[in-house]
Structures are given as C-alpha cells and as structure tokens.
Write a protein that holds these residues in place. Structure first.
Motif, PDB file in Angstrom:
ATOM      1  N   LEU A  67      33.218  -4.193 -39.660  1.00 48.34           N
ATOM      2  CA  LEU A  67      31.849  -4.627 -39.410  1.00 48.34           C
ATOM      3  C   LEU A  67      31.152  -3.702 -38.413  1.00 48.34           C
ATOM      4  O   LEU A  67      30.061  -3.176 -38.678  1.00 48.34           O
ATOM      5  N   VAL A  68      31.822  -3.468 -37.270  1.00 49.91           N
ATOM      6  CA  VAL A  68      31.231  -2.613 -36.238  1.00 49.91           C
ATOM      7  C   VAL A  68      30.992  -1.210 -36.791  1.00 49.91           C
ATOM      8  O   VAL A  68      29.928  -0.610 -36.591  1.00 49.91           O
ATOM      9  N   THR A  69      31.996  -0.685 -37.535  1.00 50.43           N
ATOM     10  CA  THR A  69      31.880   0.681 -38.046  1.00 50.43           C
ATOM     11  C   THR A  69      30.731   0.798 -39.044  1.00 50.43           C
ATOM     12  O   THR A  69      29.934   1.740 -38.971  1.00 50.43           O
ATOM     13  N   LEU A  70      30.637  -0.173 -39.962  1.00 50.18           N
ATOM     14  CA  LEU A  70      29.582  -0.092 -40.974  1.00 50.18           C
ATOM     15  C   LEU A  70      28.197  -0.186 -40.347  1.00 50.18           C
ATOM     16  O   LEU A  70      27.328   0.652 -40.605  1.00 50.18           O
ATOM     17  N   ILE A  71      28.003  -1.205 -39.499  1.00 47.49           N
ATOM     18  CA  ILE A  71      26.689  -1.348 -38.864  1.00 47.49           C
ATOM     19  C   ILE A  71      26.334  -0.086 -38.094  1.00 47.49           C
ATOM     20  O   ILE A  71      25.235   0.461 -38.218  1.00 47.49           O
ATOM     21  N   SER A  72      27.312   0.414 -37.298  1.00 47.81           N
ATOM     22  CA  SER A  72      27.033   1.583 -36.464  1.00 47.81           C
ATOM     23  C   SER A  72      26.702   2.797 -37.330  1.00 47.81           C
ATOM     24  O   SER A  72      25.741   3.515 -37.061  1.00 47.81           O
TER      25      SER A  72
END
Lengths: 275, 273
Positions: A67-72
C-alpha cells in the motif's frame, strides 16, 4: 596477438571489482536464499516461508508495504512529471529558482531529512507553532507521514531523470505539432509522453525499489504494526536473531524487485545497443 | 513558454508552486538550523527568543559523539581508497579495452542496485555471521563498499571514454610508455570524473546508516548510527547541531566540486552508455 593480450588484460582489470561484486552481492544473496530454506539445525524446511506468508502479522506487513509503496510511487511519478514538465517548458524566474534548488535534497543524509521532517510536523513542531497545535492534524507518525517522507526522498531524483528525458525532446517537434494545430493535450499524449515513456519506467523502477525495501524512514516514523517489510526484516534479524525468517523476507523482497528490475535492465541494454 | 503563458493566473499559480516546493523541501532543514542555534525557544513562539552556541558546546563535550565523528571520517576515507583501488582499473578497461563478455561485466554492476538495500544488508549480515565479520571494522568497510561499486566503475569509465584517443596516440608516437601516457595524459583529463565518483563514494560512506546499524553494532557507531539514538534520547537542539555536523561535509565537498558537477555527471552514474 595484441587482441588476445588485450582480452586478458581487460578481464584482469575488471576482475577486482567484479569479484567484490560476487563476494558482496551475489554470494550473500545465494546464502540468504539457502538460509531461508533451513531451520536452526540447517535442515531443509518450508517453515520460514510458511511463517512469513501465513502469519497474520506478516500478512498485514505485506499488505501495508504494498500500500505504502503503490501510493508513494504513483504520487512521486505524477508530481515529478509535472515538476519536470514545468521546468522544461517554462522559462520564468520561478522555474529557474526551482531548477537550481530541486536536486539539493538528494545530497542531504536521509536520516537528517527524517529528523528535520519529524521536528517540523510533529504535534508541537514548527508548523504547529504557526497554526496552533489544536489545528495541527496528527500525521507524522503514521502512513501519511511515511508517504510524505517518501515524496521528499524520491521527487528530486525522479524529477532529475524525467527532466533529462524531457530536455532531450527537441523543441522543434513540439513547435511543428503546434503549427499544424494540435491541441496541448494531443501534443502531450502523442509526442511528449511516448518520448519520455522509457525514462518514466526507469524512474518507476528506482522509486519502487527504493521505497519497497526502505528501512530508515519507516523505522523512525512508523515503527508500530503493521510494519514495512524492511523494518520487520531488520527486527527479525537484529532483535529476534531469526536468520531463516529474515532471510525469507529478504528473498521475497528480492523477487518483488527482480520483476521490476528486469524491466529496467532490459531497458538499459536496449538503449545501449542503440547508442 | 507558450505552454504556461496560456494560463491567465499563471504567475500566481507559479508563486504558489515555488512556495509549496520551498516549504516542503527546505522547511524541515531550516527548522533544524534554527534549533541548532537557539538558546531559548518555548512553545508556541514562532522563532527562538534568544540565540546561543550552548548546544554546540554540549555536543562537542560528549565523548561518544566526538568519537563517532572521528570514526565516520576514517571509515569514509578507507572506503574511498579501497573503492578507487578496486574499481578504477575496471573503469579503464570498460572504456578502452575490448574483451569477451564486456557488456555482461558492465551491466552486472547494476546488481548492487537491483536488490532492496536492507534485504541485501541482511543477506550480507547472514554471511558475516558465518565468517565472524559482525561488529568488525572490515565488515563495516565492506558493507559500505557495496554501494560504491557501481558509481566508482561507471562514472570514471565515462570519463575515460571522453579522453580523445588521438591525444594518447600522439604521446605514444613520440615514444612515451603506456604507463607514462596513462599518468600524464589520460588520468589528468579523466580526473574530474574520478573526483566526482570519489566524492560520491566518500559521502555515501559518511551517510550510510542502515548497513552499519545492522553489522557494526555495538562497537562501530558512526555518525548516522549515533543519530538513531540521538533522535530517541536527546533534546531536539542537540540533534539539530549533530545534523548540521553530519550534513556539513556534504555541503563543503559539493561546493568544492561544483564545477565538475552537473546533472550529466550524476545521471552518468545511472545511465551508462
């Protein structure tokens, strides 16, 4: 004869750094792959992967990391592309200021940036002094803070890559398209985007690999469960001394990056054969 | 250009962009500078009410911190030297010699960037456990060298490529030995690239935190490693002073090497041609 001597000399000169690469990168990766299939008595086992892939906490860590990687990544690419396009197509005083400043964050030690970031945005930080702590949304110690930190780290480098790609597009291409009456959006989707598409992929690769395995930012900003895999891996290694489990987390991270890295290397090889 | 001039409120939007940009990227850094030089700064004053150097005295009076500064600089120096010795011959070979598998060797250096750093460090850590290299000076140096292999090979290689072959050949024709030619012709012309790569290496070693934290604890606490505990245990002012000390070498070296640095040189480390 000379050619043969040159061949031997060439290989001999490459060997020191290539062997360092083998000893410091390739071999450890093999060892950790092997370790990930072993228990404490060095017998073959699937237990490490069973634990990593089924333990509810670990599953949550995975989801959280993705989640963090995709959003970022999405935010980094959009903002950097907009910034690079602005720097490329605007000649104003403002864009000159930004083009002088934008790469500086790349040279600030990561841990310093995080420390400054926390001091700026925490509940009684500098921002709170201006707007009052009761108006200050609390975000620095959770996913919002982490994503913002990733933006701080990745936008300058991504912008630099994209700007060099956009600068390589000749102004004449755009001028002539405009002369025949193409709309701005058409020019963007027909010329600018396709011509910078490869670099966009490279930029995505770097951003993805930097963020998915990141440690320092999530460790200092958002250490509580669910954790990013980088933090969870370090904890399994340094705190619990679970070499097998931390190795299997590492291997899974390697696999995730291998997919993305493959695209990058293919891209680089393709460009090399063109030049 | 036309792209943005078309916007009627263009200037206002541009100003807004610059303001947000500066606040986001430089606000946190400015805040640290203020903290480092502040005497008294009670909440909720917007600026410090008095200035002082007390926190600098505090930091330089702390043995652990001073020791970490010395340790960091000696490690960075050794890492730079080791990495030059290992990589410069390869850089020259890639630029000048034809040999089998050249491309495979060249691109193999991408592997240092192909793995998530913490994953790679854990893998190296597992290996270090087996060879007793955990918590040793050699182990810390080796962990730092990993990050330098690619820059140290690719950037100088691009620099060697830029040296005109005709200049070298002219010197050879007038009877100079290959080594003399390398020392007096090739090396001086390629020097900027090598200097840039060395500076990157030095700085990357100075700033390396995660790998050192993993394999160097407890005896090898470099500046960035100390920073982890400073963030948790020290007042923000002391942390800010330490942040400036840690960032200063970067700024000084980059300013000193400014004329060699362009985005081309930096991008050269990532896009080998």
């Amino acid at each position: 004869m000379i050619a043969k001597k040159q061949k031997l000399l060439g290989i001999a000169m490459v060997l020191p750094s290539f062997l360092s690469l083998i000893i410091l990168v390739v071999w450890p990766v093999f060892i950790s792959i092997k370790q990930s299939f072993q228990n404490e008595e060095n017998q073959f086992t699937w237990d490490n992967y069973k634990y990593v892939l089924t333990d509810p906490m670990m599953v949550n860590n995975f989801k959280y990391t993705m989640l963090v990687t995709l959003i970022s990544c999405v935010l980094v690419l959009i903002i950097s592309y907009a910034l690079a396009a602005y720097l490329r197509f605007s000649n104003s005083w403002f864009s000159k200021v930004i083009s002088r400043l934008y790469f500086i964050p790349m040279f600030i030690p990561g841990i310093i940036a995080i420390y400054g970031f926390i001091n700026m945005y925490r509940d009684n930080g500098w921002i709170a002094r201006f707007i009052g702590s009761e108006n200050m949304p609390s975000f620095v110690y959770d996913i919002k803070g982490l994503v913002l930190m990733n933006l701080w780290f990745n936008i300058p480098f991504t912008t630099m890559l994209l700007l060099s790609a956009l600068s390589a597009i000749p102004g004449s291409v755009i001028e002539s398209a405009r002369d025949v009456g193409a709309k701005k959006l058409t020019i963007f989707f027909k010329f600018i985007l396709p011509l910078s598409y490869n670099t966009l992929l490279v930029a995505l690769t770097f951003a993805f690999m930097g963020i998915v395995g990141s440690f320092t930012a999530p460790y200092l900003i958002d250490k509580n469960a669910p954790q990013m895999l980088g933090v969870s891996m370090q904890q399994h290694f340094s705190v619990y001394h679970e070499l097998g489990q931390s190795s299997s987390i590492a291997v899974i991270l390697f696999l995730m990056c291998a997919v993305v890295g493959f695209i990058y290397i293919k891209n680089m090889m393709k460009n090399e054969s063109h030049s | 250009m036309w792209y943005f001039k078309a916007l009627p409120r263009g200037k206002i939007i541009e100003f807004f962009i610059v303001a947000v940009f500066c606040l986001f990227f430089f606000g946190p850094l400015l805040n640290l500078v203020l903290l480092a030089f502040s005497g008294e700064w009670r909440y909720p004053s917007k600026l410090p009410s008095s200035w002082s150097l007390d926190w600098w005295k505090y930091v330089f009076g702390n043995d652990q911190i001073v020791h970490s500064i010395l340790l960091s600089f000696s490690i960075a120096t050794i890492v730079t030297i080791v990495s030059i010795i290992i990589c410069i011959p390869a850089a020259y070979a890639f630029a000048r010699l034809q040999f089998p598998l050249r491309r495979v060797f060249l691109f193999s250096f991408l592997l240092t960037n192909a793995f998530p750093k913490m994953g790679l460090y854990v893998a190296v850590g597992v290996m270090f456990y087996k060879f007793g290299l955990m918590n040793t000076f050699v182990g810390v140096v080796l962990i730092h060298v990993i990050n330098t292999l690619m820059y140290m090979t690719w950037i100088p290689s691009a620099a060697f490529k830029n040296v005109q072959k005709s200049q070298e050949e002219a010197a050879r024709d007038s009877g100079a030995s290959p080594l003399r030619v390398f020392w007096h012709i090739t090396l001086p012309i390629a020097a900027p690239g090598i200097i840039v790569a060395s500076i990157f290496t030095f700085l990357s070693s100075l700033d390396e935190a995660q790998g050192t934290l993993l394999v160097g604890i407890p005896d090898f606490q470099t500046m960035p490693v100390i920073m982890y505990s400073i963030i948790a245990d020290y007042p923000a002012n002391a942390g800010a002073v330490f942040s400036i000390i840690l960032t200063l070498p970067t700024i000084v070296l980059l300013l000193a090497a400014r004329k060699f640095l362009g985005s081309d040189a930096i991008a050269g480390g990532f896009q080998m041609k």
